[in-house]
Write a protein that holds these residues in place. Structure first.
Motif, PDB file in Angstrom:
ATOM      1  N   GLU A   3       0.825  -1.205   0.000  1.00  0.00           N
ATOM      2  CA  GLU A   3       0.000   0.000   0.000  1.00  0.00           C
ATOM      3  C   GLU A   3       0.865   1.263   0.000  1.00  0.00           C
ATOM      4  O   GLU A   3       2.013   1.238   0.462  1.00  0.00           O
ATOM      5  N   PHE A   4       0.297   2.356  -0.489  1.00  0.00           N
ATOM      6  CA  PHE A   4       0.934   3.670  -0.366  1.00  0.00           C
ATOM      7  C   PHE A   4      -0.004   4.515   0.474  1.00  0.00           C
ATOM      8  O   PHE A   4      -1.017   5.008  -0.004  1.00  0.00           O
ATOM      9  N   VAL A   5       0.325   4.647   1.760  1.00  0.00           N
ATOM     10  CA  VAL A   5      -0.555   5.351   2.689  1.00  0.00           C
ATOM     11  C   VAL A   5       0.047   6.705   3.026  1.00  0.00           C
ATOM     12  O   VAL A   5       1.242   6.802   3.343  1.00  0.00           O
ATOM     13  N   THR A   6      -0.754   7.753   2.924  1.00  0.00           N
ATOM     14  CA  THR A   6      -0.273   9.088   3.257  1.00  0.00           C
ATOM     15  C   THR A   6      -0.941   9.589   4.531  1.00  0.00           C
ATOM     16  O   THR A   6      -2.153   9.435   4.701  1.00  0.00           O
ATOM     17  N   LEU A   7      -0.130  10.136   5.429  1.00  0.00           N
ATOM     18  CA  LEU A   7      -0.667  10.806   6.607  1.00  0.00           C
ATOM     19  C   LEU A   7      -0.717  12.291   6.278  1.00  0.00           C
ATOM     20  O   LEU A   7       0.316  12.929   6.057  1.00  0.00           O
ATOM     21  N   LEU A   8      -1.935  12.852   6.213  1.00  0.00           N
ATOM     22  CA  LEU A   8      -2.111  14.232   5.792  1.00  0.00           C
ATOM     23  C   LEU A   8      -2.690  15.048   6.945  1.00  0.00           C
ATOM     24  O   LEU A   8      -3.644  14.616   7.595  1.00  0.00           O
ATOM     25  N   GLY A  19       0.462  15.434  14.752  1.00  0.00           N
ATOM     26  CA  GLY A  19       1.043  14.182  15.231  1.00  0.00           C
ATOM     27  C   GLY A  19       1.410  13.216  14.124  1.00  0.00           C
ATOM     28  O   GLY A  19       1.714  12.063  14.387  1.00  0.00           O
ATOM     29  N   LYS A  20       1.418  13.707  12.868  1.00  0.00           N
ATOM     30  CA  LYS A  20       1.726  12.780  11.770  1.00  0.00           C
ATOM     31  C   LYS A  20       3.186  12.331  11.806  1.00  0.00           C
ATOM     32  O   LYS A  20       3.474  11.144  11.617  1.00  0.00           O
ATOM     33  N   SER A  21       4.082  13.247  12.106  1.00  0.00           N
ATOM     34  CA  SER A  21       5.491  12.842  12.230  1.00  0.00           C
ATOM     35  C   SER A  21       5.698  11.976  13.463  1.00  0.00           C
ATOM     36  O   SER A  21       6.499  11.038  13.444  1.00  0.00           O
ATOM     37  N   VAL A  78      -4.768   9.102   5.171  1.00  0.00           N
ATOM     38  CA  VAL A  78      -5.245   9.175   6.548  1.00  0.00           C
ATOM     39  C   VAL A  78      -5.244  10.651   6.931  1.00  0.00           C
ATOM     40  O   VAL A  78      -4.192  11.280   6.997  1.00  0.00           O
ATOM     41  N   VAL A  79      -6.444  11.221   7.110  1.00  0.00           N
ATOM     42  CA  VAL A  79      -6.554  12.651   7.396  1.00  0.00           C
ATOM     43  C   VAL A  79      -6.458  12.863   8.900  1.00  0.00           C
ATOM     44  O   VAL A  79      -7.138  12.192   9.678  1.00  0.00           O
ATOM     45  N   MET A  80      -5.591  13.791   9.312  1.00  0.00           N
ATOM     46  CA  MET A  80      -5.361  14.023  10.735  1.00  0.00           C
ATOM     47  C   MET A  80      -5.613  15.486  11.094  1.00  0.00           C
ATOM     48  O   MET A  80      -5.569  16.363  10.229  1.00  0.00           O
TER      49      MET A  80
END
Lengths: 261, 264
Positions: B35-40, B46-48, B210-212
């Motif tokens: 998968e290619f999952v992005t934390l946006l 807290g994404k980092s 993944v929207v944060m």
């Protein structure tokens, strides 16, 4: 770039020529007696005539200076490594490193000269005490100034403590260390001369400081000037030498030593 | 979903700092192999933090994180299959590009001949084969980032964690590197977790976003990105792309409005 380098050499030389010229003119035109201010020409003549005496003295001063610089690097780097290994060691001992820095060497030199039998050793100890602090302070700072990302990278790749030290901490510290070395090289010379001023009255040593003292007693002002010129030239040469060393070690990568881009 | 089969499983992991700051509320996230999952999300969401916990650089205050069924720090084998790309290129300025890329292999004690061959391959992958003998300062920002990616690929990882890797680059360079990353992801069958604050980058790259939201850091929703067209320059200006971008933007806006109301 070569034109820049040429200018960096030529401009200061030109300034020196003008000052020496003015000095020579002033001394001749106003007929200043030699025992007050000798003319540059007389100083140069003295330098040549007294070379056997002054050259030997220069060697002694140089020996003390380099030994002191060597001891400072060895001691300073070791202490810096100890400081970085443990916050406890640094907290406990750093104030004493500062104490070393703020104690005037002329105040403790007589004690050291009394305690240490060998005159050379006592001079080297005095000069080392003067030159030590910048190496400790800069190297400690450098060993701590490691890029956070690189630190994480090493950690993620499970680098050993030794690998991190050799491949990351030491190279990161080098620019800081060389900054400290430049300052210390001058201080080692000053330390060597000052300590000899104190020790010289005790009847030991034949370095440049001793020659200045002796010449002073004999009112041989041209020789005083000649010795002074030698000390100054030594200082400038040392500084340039450390600069070249730094350029050799860092030139390929560090901003401070690269003029391009 | 079985967590043993997934590449990364995050189970109610949270991060609270000793001063009481809640950097990240409990998060559940499963990333499947490939998968290619992005934390946006905005700064402070807290994404980092989440990425660093997956990498094993930070310990969660509570909850569990596993990478191929093992904790990120306890594992030996999986560790080598995980690489991290930092916000900046973080190259060693005193070492040439080749030596920089070889670093992970040197630290593992792999012999020089093998290592050099793998470095050559990694540099070729990112188009830097002519720059092995250059110093990092002689490269542009984009090329430095490429070298950094080559360093992360040299260990042949299965999982690539990327923390806003192209954030400091101009848009044209960034778009080009996005394309290169996509083709690497496809050709090497990588699993990627990518952190960004750019909505457009998230839509362009990800199979799932993944929207944060921030204050406190938390996950709001997950959006699957399944375009019917190929991911290329035409995709960037398509209505489909715009639709996904709007969906993500609305989601981010809703979250910040909620916080503002709570504060008021």
């Amino acid at each position: 770039m070569t034109r820049d380098q040429g200018q960096r050499l030529l401009l200061p030389l030109f300034v020196a020529l003008v000052i020496v010229g003015l000095w020579q003119w002033w001394v001749t035109a106003y007929d200043i007696p030699q025992f007050l201010v000798p003319s540059p020409l007389v100083v140069a003549q003295t330098l040549v005539m007294d070379w056997s005496l002054l050259g030997a003295a220069l060697l002694v001063t140089l020996k003390v200076t380099f030994l002191a610089l060597f001891c400072s690097v060895l001691l300073g780097v070791t202490i810096a490594f100890a400081f970085v290994q443990s916050k406890w060691i640094e907290t406990a001992f750093f104030p004493y490193a500062v104490l070393l820095q703020v104690t005037p060497i002329v105040a403790i030199a007589p004690l050291i000269i009394i305690w240490v039998k060998s005159p050379t050793a006592s001079l080297v100890i005095c000069a080392t005490l003067v030159a030590l602090f910048p190496i400790i302070a800069n190297t400690t700072l450098g060993l701590r100034s490691v890029n956070r990302g690189l630190q994480s990278l090493f950690k993620m790749n499970r680098a050993t403590r030794w690998q991190t030290l050799v491949r990351l901490r030491i190279p990161s510290a080098l620019p800081y260390f060389f900054g400290g070395l430049r300052i210390s090289s001058g201080l080692a010379l000053i330390g060597a001369v000052v300590a000899e001023f104190v020790a010289g009255t005790g009847g030991t040593g034949t370095g440049l400081a001793y020659q200045i003292l002796q010449a002073g007693y004999q009112l041989n002002i041209p020789r005083m000037f000649a010795a002074l010129v030698l000390i100054t030239l030594t200082g400038v040469t040392l500084f340039a030498l450390m600069g070249a060393l730094s350029k050799w070690a860092l030139g390929s990568w560090h901003e401070s030593e690269t003029n391009s881009i | 979903m079985n967590s043993e089969a997934s590449a990364v499983a995050v189970q109610s992991a949270e991060k609270t700092y000793p001063n009481g700051t809640h950097a990240l509320l409990p998060v559940n996230l499963t990333v499947q192999q490939g998968e290619f999952v992005t934390l946006l999300g905005p700064s402070g969401c807290g994404k980092s933090t989440l990425l660093n916990m997956v990498a094993g650089l930070l310990e969660p205050s509570a909850g569990r994180i596993s990478v191929w069924g093992e904790s990120p720090n306890a594992q030996s084998q999986a560790k080598q299959r995980l690489s991290f790309v930092f916000q900046e290129a973080t190259l060693m300025p005193w070492a040439r590009v080749g030596a920089n890329v070889r670093l992970p292999l040197d630290l593992q004690g792999i012999n020089r001949a093998d290592a050099d061959q793998r470095v050559g391959n990694a540099l070729k992958l990112v188009g830097l084969e002519k720059f092995a003998e250059s110093y990092p300062r002689e490269l542009s920002g984009g090329m430095q980032m490429r070298a950094s990616i080559a360093r992360s690929l040299v260990t042949d990882p299965s999982l690539l964690l990327m923390d806003e890797p192209f954030g400091a680059l101009d848009e044209i360079t960034r778009n080009r590197l996005d394309d290169e990353l996509l083709s690497l992801w496809r050709s090497k069958g990588l699993t990627v977790i990518f952190v960004t604050h750019s909505i457009h980058e998230a839509v362009y790259l990800s199979s799932r976003v993944v929207v944060m939201a921030a204050r406190p850091g938390r996950v709001i929703e997950e959006v699957a990105i399944t375009p019917t067209v190929a991911r290329d320059d035409a995709f960037r200006v398509s209505t489909e792309f715009a639709g996904y971008a709007k969906q993500l933007q609305d989601s981010l806006l809703r979250a910040s409005v909620n916080v503002d109301e709570a504060l008021a």
